[in-house]
Design an enzyme around this catalytic site. Structure first.
Site, mmCIF file in Angstrom:
data_model
loop_
_atom_site.group_PDB
_atom_site.id
_atom_site.type_symbol
_atom_site.label_atom_id
_atom_site.label_comp_id
_atom_site.label_asym_id
_atom_site.label_seq_id
_atom_site.Cartn_x
_atom_site.Cartn_y
_atom_site.Cartn_z
ATOM 1 N N SER A 121 0.832 -1.194 0.000
ATOM 2 C CA SER A 121 0.000 0.000 0.000
ATOM 3 C C SER A 121 0.874 1.254 0.000
ATOM 4 O O SER A 121 1.739 1.405 -0.854
ATOM 5 C CB SER A 121 -0.957 -0.055 1.193
ATOM 6 O OG SER A 121 -2.014 0.858 1.048
ATOM 7 N N ASP A 179 -9.926 -3.285 -5.355
ATOM 8 C CA ASP A 179 -9.714 -4.310 -4.328
ATOM 9 C C ASP A 179 -10.523 -4.021 -3.066
ATOM 10 O O ASP A 179 -10.212 -4.524 -1.997
ATOM 11 C CB ASP A 179 -8.228 -4.441 -3.997
ATOM 12 C CG ASP A 179 -7.634 -3.202 -3.339
ATOM 13 O OD1 ASP A 179 -8.385 -2.250 -3.041
ATOM 14 O OD2 ASP A 179 -6.405 -3.183 -3.115
ATOM 15 N N HIS A 208 -7.723 -5.657 -0.401
ATOM 16 C CA HIS A 208 -6.498 -4.871 -0.273
ATOM 17 C C HIS A 208 -5.523 -5.456 0.746
ATOM 18 O O HIS A 208 -4.346 -5.656 0.450
ATOM 19 C CB HIS A 208 -6.865 -3.438 0.131
ATOM 20 C CG HIS A 208 -5.719 -2.487 0.150
ATOM 21 N ND1 HIS A 208 -5.058 -2.082 -0.985
ATOM 22 C CD2 HIS A 208 -5.105 -1.847 1.183
ATOM 23 C CE1 HIS A 208 -4.103 -1.234 -0.668
ATOM 24 N NE2 HIS A 208 -4.103 -1.084 0.647
#
Length: 465
Positions: A204, A393, A425
Site C-alpha cells: 500500500s 480491491d 487490499h
C-alpha cells in the site's frame, strides 16, 4: 497490567469480535492471523526488507505535557508506552487523550509538522519484524505475521535475512530524511553481510515510500544493492477513500452496500484507512480529527494529471469536487492546513518515475470500490448517502493500482504485473497465492502469471503486459 489495562483489553476484544457479519474476514485475519502452511525449505534466501503501509507498524510515546485535553489523561510518563495501537483509544474519554498524543501540529510558515507539545514519538524495532508482524503488544492485531512466518518456513531467519523497516507513517518522506538514511544503511548492511543484493517488499502506501527512496538513489547504487522491488496493492494514482476520510471520517453506508452485495470486507475497510465501522465507541468526527492531522493522507490523494480532469470524487448538492478543486475542498471542510500539506507532498511521487530496478507489481481486482462519494446537504459532517463504484480491491481502484504498467519499456529492468482477481487490499499480505508467488520470485522464478483468480484457483499468462 492494571485494572485499566484489563478493561482496555476487554474493550479491544469486544470490538474485534463484535463487528457485524460482513466484517468476518477482518476478525479472522486480525484476531487470528492465518497461519503459514509448512513449506519445504529453500536454499535461496536472498536478503529481504519489508516496508509496511499506512498505520502498518507500532509507534511509542513518552509525554511531559504542558496541558491536558481532559483531566483523566496522563500528563507525564517515565517510560515509553504504546501509541499505536493504544488500547486506551477504545475508551470514550481515552480517545481524546490518544488523539492529543498522536496528533501532529502543522506550521504553515515552516511547512513542517511536529509532535503535539510535550510528546515524544519513536518507532520501535527498526530492522526487526515484531513491530510490523503485530501492531499491539497483546499480539491481537496481526499484519505481516503470516508473511514473515511463511518466509521462516522456507528458510528465512527473522531479524537476519528478513528485516522490517517500520517508520513514522504520520509524515510523508519529505519530512522523514532520517528514516530514508536508515533504510539505505540497512540495505547496505544486509548486502555486505550476505553478499547478495536486497529485495524490497512494500504494501500500500509503503510502496510509495519505496518508490520515493529508490528515486533518490543513483542508478549505480541500485544496480549494486537492489535485486528487485515487490509491490503489493500500491495506490500509485492515489486513493479516493482518503477524500472521504478527510471529509466525514467514515462511511457505514458503503460497508452496508458491500454487505448487501454479498461481499466480505477486510481490515482494509477499517484499521488501515482510519475508518471505524462497527466501533460505536469512536465517533466519525473523532476519527476525522485524527486523520486530518497526518501529512501522509494529503500525499495519498488522487493525483491531478493522472485522473481525468472531470472525474468527480466528492459530489454534494452545492458542488462537485475534482482534482482541480482541492483548495476549495479543504476550505469547504474547514481544513485549510490540508491544502498546504498537499502542496508540500503532491510532487514527491506524482510523476511515477520508474524505480530503476526489477519490479513485480501485484494487486487485487474484481471487487466494487467506491470512486465517487455522494453526500446530501449535511456534507461534510455526515456519511455519504450513495456511491459510484469501479473495479478495485475494495479499498483502492484498479485504475490507480495498475499505473505501474506505465513502467513497462520505460526502464532497462523488467516490470512484471500480476492481477489477483477477487482479492481484497489487505489480503495481499495474507493470501497463500501471493505468498507463494513472492517465494517464487525470491527463488529466481521471474515468470509470474499475469492474472490469478483466487476464487477459482486459476492462473493466466498473457503476453504484451
Amino acid at each position: 497490567m492494571g485494572s485499566a489495562g484489563h478493561l482496555s483489553l476487554v474493550l479491544l476484544l469486544a470490538f474485534l469480535l463484535g463487528l457485524h457479519h460482513s466484517s468476518g474476514f477482518w476478525i479472522v485475519n486480525v484476531v487470528f492471523p492465518p497461519p503459514a502452511k509448512p513449506k519445504v525449505p529453500s536454499n535461496s534466501t536472498p536478503p529481504l526488507i519489508i516496508v509496511p503501509g499506512n498505520l502498518g507498524n507500532r509507534l511509542e510515546a513518552k509525554i511531559d505535557k504542558p496541558s491536558l485535553v481532559h483531566w483523566l489523561c496522563y500528563k507525564k510518563t517515565e517510560k515509553w508506552f504504546p501509541l499505536w495501537i493504544d488500547l486506551n483509544m477504545f475508551i470514550p474519554i481515552g480517545v481524546d487523550c490518544w488523539i492529543d498524543n498522536i496528533r501532529l501540529a502543522y506550521n504553515r510558515t515552516t511547512r513542517r509538522s511536529s509532535n503535539s507539545p510535550g510528546v515524544q514519538v519513536r518507532v520501535p524495532g527498526f530492522g526487526q519484524t515484531y513491530s510490523i508482524e503485530y501492531l499491539d503488544y497483546n499480539r491481537l492485531a496481526g499484519y505481516f505475521y503470516t508473511m514473515v512466518e511463511h518466509l521462516v518456513n522456507v528458510g528465512y531467519i527473522r531479524n537476519e535475512t528478513v528485516r522490517g523497516a517500520p517508520y513514522d507513517w504520520r509524515v510523508a518522506p519529505n519530512e522523514n530524511a532520517e528514516y530514508l538514511a536508515k533504510l539505505q544503511n540497512l540495505v547496505e548492511e544486509m548486502y555486505n553481510q550476505y553478499q547478495e543484493p536486497v529485495y524490497l517488499v512494500g504494501h500500500s502506501m509503503g510502496c510509495h515510500y519505496v518508490l520515493y527512496f529508490l528515486n533518490q538513489q543513483p542508478q549505480a547504487w541500485k544496480d549494486k544493492y537492489i535485486r528487485g522491488f515487490i509491490s503489493l496493492g500500491a495506490p500509485w494514482g492515489g486513493a479516493v477513500k482518503v477524500l472521504k476520510v478527510l471529509a466525514s471520517g467514515n462511511d457505514k453506508n458503503a460497508q452496508n452496500r458491500i454487505q448487501m452485495e454479498g461481499l466480505e470486507s477486510g481490515v482494509n475497510l477499517k484499521l488501515f484507512t482510519g475508518e471505524n465501522d462497527g466501533l460505536s465507541m469512536i465517533s466519525n468526527l473523532k476519527i476525522r480529527e485524527e486523520q486530518r492531522m497526518v501529512t501522509t493522507n494529503a500525499w495519498m490523494l488522487p493525483l491531478e494529471g493522472i485522473w481525468p480532469s472531470d472525474h468527480v470524487f466528492i459530489s454534494t448538492p452545492n458542488f462537485n469536487y475534482t482534482t482541480k478543486d482541492y483548495q476549495r475542498f479543504f476550505k469547504d471542510i474547514d481544513n485549510e492546513e490540508g491544502w498546504y500539506m498537499l502542496e508540500d507532498t503532491k510532487n514527491l511521487t506524482s510523476d511515477l518515475h520508474p524505480p530503476g530496478v526489477e519490479v513485480w507489481c501485484m494487486y487485487g481486482m474484481g471487487l466494487p470500490t467506491a470512486v465517487t462519494n455522494i453526500y446530501d446537504e449535511v456534507f461534510p459532517n455526515g456519511d455519504p448517502v450513495d456511491f459510484v463504484y469501479a473495479d478495485g480491491d475494495g479499498t483502492v481502484d484498479t485504475f490507480s493500482m495498475s499505473l505501474c504498467k506505465r513502467w513497462v519499456g520505460k526502464q532497462e529492468k523488467p516490470v512484471h504485473i500480476t492481477e489477483f482477481r477477487g482479492l481484497f487490499h489487505l489480503d495481499m499480505v495474507f493470501h497463500e497465492k501471493v505468498l507463494n508467488q513472492i517465494q517464487d520470485i525470491l527463488e529466481g522464478k521471474s515468470d509470474t502469471p499475469t492474472e490469478v483468480d483466487v476464487r477459482t484457483d486459476t492462473e493466466y499468462r498473457r503476453s504484451g503486459v
